[in-house]
Motif scaffolding. Structure first.
Motif, PDB file in Angstrom:
ATOM      1  N   PRO A  31      -5.545  -4.099  -3.929  1.00  0.00           N
ATOM      2  CA  PRO A  31      -5.593  -3.691  -5.334  1.00  0.00           C
ATOM      3  C   PRO A  31      -6.473  -4.561  -6.216  1.00  0.00           C
ATOM      4  O   PRO A  31      -6.781  -4.180  -7.342  1.00  0.00           O
ATOM      5  N   LEU A  32      -6.910  -5.725  -5.712  1.00  0.00           N
ATOM      6  CA  LEU A  32      -7.638  -6.660  -6.569  1.00  0.00           C
ATOM      7  C   LEU A  32      -8.671  -7.414  -5.738  1.00  0.00           C
ATOM      8  O   LEU A  32      -8.368  -7.938  -4.667  1.00  0.00           O
ATOM      9  N   ARG A  33      -9.887  -7.462  -6.280  1.00  0.00           N
ATOM     10  CA  ARG A  33     -10.978  -8.181  -5.624  1.00  0.00           C
ATOM     11  C   ARG A  33     -11.675  -9.063  -6.649  1.00  0.00           C
ATOM     12  O   ARG A  33     -12.001  -8.613  -7.752  1.00  0.00           O
ATOM     13  N   LEU A  34     -11.901 -10.286  -6.302  1.00  0.00           N
ATOM     14  CA  LEU A  34     -12.622 -11.184  -7.195  1.00  0.00           C
ATOM     15  C   LEU A  34     -14.119 -10.941  -7.078  1.00  0.00           C
ATOM     16  O   LEU A  34     -14.653 -10.806  -5.978  1.00  0.00           O
ATOM     17  N   ARG A  35     -14.785 -10.899  -8.222  1.00  0.00           N
ATOM     18  CA  ARG A  35     -16.238 -10.818  -8.256  1.00  0.00           C
ATOM     19  C   ARG A  35     -16.790 -12.108  -8.854  1.00  0.00           C
ATOM     20  O   ARG A  35     -16.510 -12.428 -10.004  1.00  0.00           O
ATOM     21  N   ILE A  36     -17.546 -12.852  -8.052  1.00  0.00           N
ATOM     22  CA  ILE A  36     -18.296 -14.011  -8.530  1.00  0.00           C
ATOM     23  C   ILE A  36     -19.758 -13.616  -8.408  1.00  0.00           C
ATOM     24  O   ILE A  36     -20.355 -13.740  -7.331  1.00  0.00           O
TER      25      ILE A  36
ATOM     26  N   ARG B  31       0.828  -1.207   0.000  1.00  0.00           N
ATOM     27  CA  ARG B  31       0.000   0.000   0.000  1.00  0.00           C
ATOM     28  C   ARG B  31       0.864   1.260   0.000  1.00  0.00           C
ATOM     29  O   ARG B  31       0.581   2.216  -0.740  1.00  0.00           O
ATOM     30  N   GLN B  32       1.915   1.241   0.793  1.00  0.00           N
ATOM     31  CA  GLN B  32       2.808   2.398   0.831  1.00  0.00           C
ATOM     32  C   GLN B  32       3.502   2.615  -0.511  1.00  0.00           C
ATOM     33  O   GLN B  32       3.838   3.738  -0.874  1.00  0.00           O
ATOM     34  N   ALA B  33       3.692   1.524  -1.257  1.00  0.00           N
ATOM     35  CA  ALA B  33       4.337   1.603  -2.581  1.00  0.00           C
ATOM     36  C   ALA B  33       3.306   1.755  -3.697  1.00  0.00           C
ATOM     37  O   ALA B  33       3.639   1.544  -4.874  1.00  0.00           O
ATOM     38  N   ASN B  34       2.087   2.138  -3.340  1.00  0.00           N
ATOM     39  CA  ASN B  34       1.007   2.329  -4.313  1.00  0.00           C
ATOM     40  C   ASN B  34       0.759   1.067  -5.134  1.00  0.00           C
ATOM     41  O   ASN B  34       0.368   1.141  -6.295  1.00  0.00           O
ATOM     42  N   PHE B  35       1.024  -0.092  -4.539  1.00  0.00           N
ATOM     43  CA  PHE B  35       0.803  -1.413  -5.119  1.00  0.00           C
ATOM     44  C   PHE B  35       1.658  -1.701  -6.350  1.00  0.00           C
ATOM     45  O   PHE B  35       1.388  -2.649  -7.086  1.00  0.00           O
ATOM     46  N   GLU B  36       2.689  -0.931  -6.545  1.00  0.00           N
ATOM     47  CA  GLU B  36       3.583  -1.166  -7.691  1.00  0.00           C
ATOM     48  C   GLU B  36       4.239  -2.547  -7.635  1.00  0.00           C
ATOM     49  O   GLU B  36       4.364  -3.209  -8.678  1.00  0.00           O
TER      50      GLU B  36
END
Length: 263
Positions: free
Chosen positions: A215-220, A94-99
């Motif tokens: 940064p990523l969430r699965l949608r089912i 998070r501190q690295a902006n998810f890079e």
């Protein structure tokens, strides 16, 4: 058919909300919901298996969840459950902006692969406006943008005999004296390959916020909210769920929730 689906949705939401409230309340008389091997719980679990089989037979594998018009988005997506993981790995990202973030696909695959957030965003995307249904009894319509999961799994080459995808998350949903318990859940490969199952990195035309799973969430989209794992970092393809957690296929499932969680 539509009336059958609506009635089943209401039943699932009502019964799941009631059951989850009993577990979370800590009432001793309902401890059986969290006791593996309890005969009452086993009856409930068998009912869940029948529900899963019936929905597969009645609705089909590829039928889409309802999608809505933008005018039907009434509010921002309600954050729920864990909204700010505090594991060292997540805080660093998070501190690295998810890079430095990478999504890993492993397990019963021809090749273990991993993708950066930028790589996932550069893959073909899908945007869908769907309704999120929570076992707590509330719903929220939102627009989700992300990479379809099926083609990502294909890049790893799912092996014959694989049956499930296990979704591992940064979310330290529970802290104990022996350490953090991290959130996980799972689905069968039918739901993993469903056209509306996406690795979402966008919400309502904005970057997915931390409170909603960045940064990523699965949608089912044909499942209840607890089957939409936030803070996803690894997908493990397996033929057996028993080695994970208490063997029920997910954190909440280990604590009495329905594994399938379908709507």
């Amino acid at each position: 058919m539509s009336r059958l689906i609506v009635n089943r949705r209401r039943f699932l939401l009502g019964s799941a909300a009631a059951g989850s409230g009993l577990v979370l309340s800590g009432c001793n008389q309902f401890d059986f919901l969290a006791q593996r091997g309890n005969p009452v719980r086993e009856v409930i679990e068998q009912a869940n298996v029948l529900t899963y089989s019936a929905q597969r037979a009645l609705i089909g594998d590829q039928v889409l969840a309802r999608e809505y018009a933008e005018s039907e988005i009434r509010q921002g997506m309600k954050p729920n459950g864990s909204t700010e993981p505090s594991t060292p790995e997540y805080m660093f990202l998070r501190q690295a902006n998810f890079e430095p973030y990478r999504l890993t696909i492993k397990g019963m695959v021809e090749r273990e692969v991993s993708f950066s957030l930028a790589e996932l965003r550069n893959m073909p995307s899908r945007t869908q406006i769907t309704r999120h249904d929570c076992v707590e009894g509330w719903s929220c319509i939102a627009k989700w943008t992300g990479t379809p999961l099926g083609p990502v799994l294909d890049q790893a080459g799912v092996k014959p005999g694989a049956r499930f995808a296990v979704y591992h998350c940064f979310d330290n949903i529970q802290r104990t004296v022996s350490g953090d318990i991290l959130y996980y859940t799972s689905s069968d490969l039918v739901d993993a390959y469903h056209p509306q199952s996406i690795l979402a990195y966008g919400l309502n035309d904005e970057v997915l916020p931390v409170s909603n799973g960045a940064p990523l969430r699965l949608r089912i989209e044909r499942a209840l909210g607890y089957k939409q794992p936030k803070y996803l970092h690894t997908i493990e393809i397996v033929d057996d769920l028993s080695p994970f957690g208490r063997g029920k296929g997910g954190y909440w499932e280990d604590n009495g929730y329905d594994w399938y969680g379908g709507i």
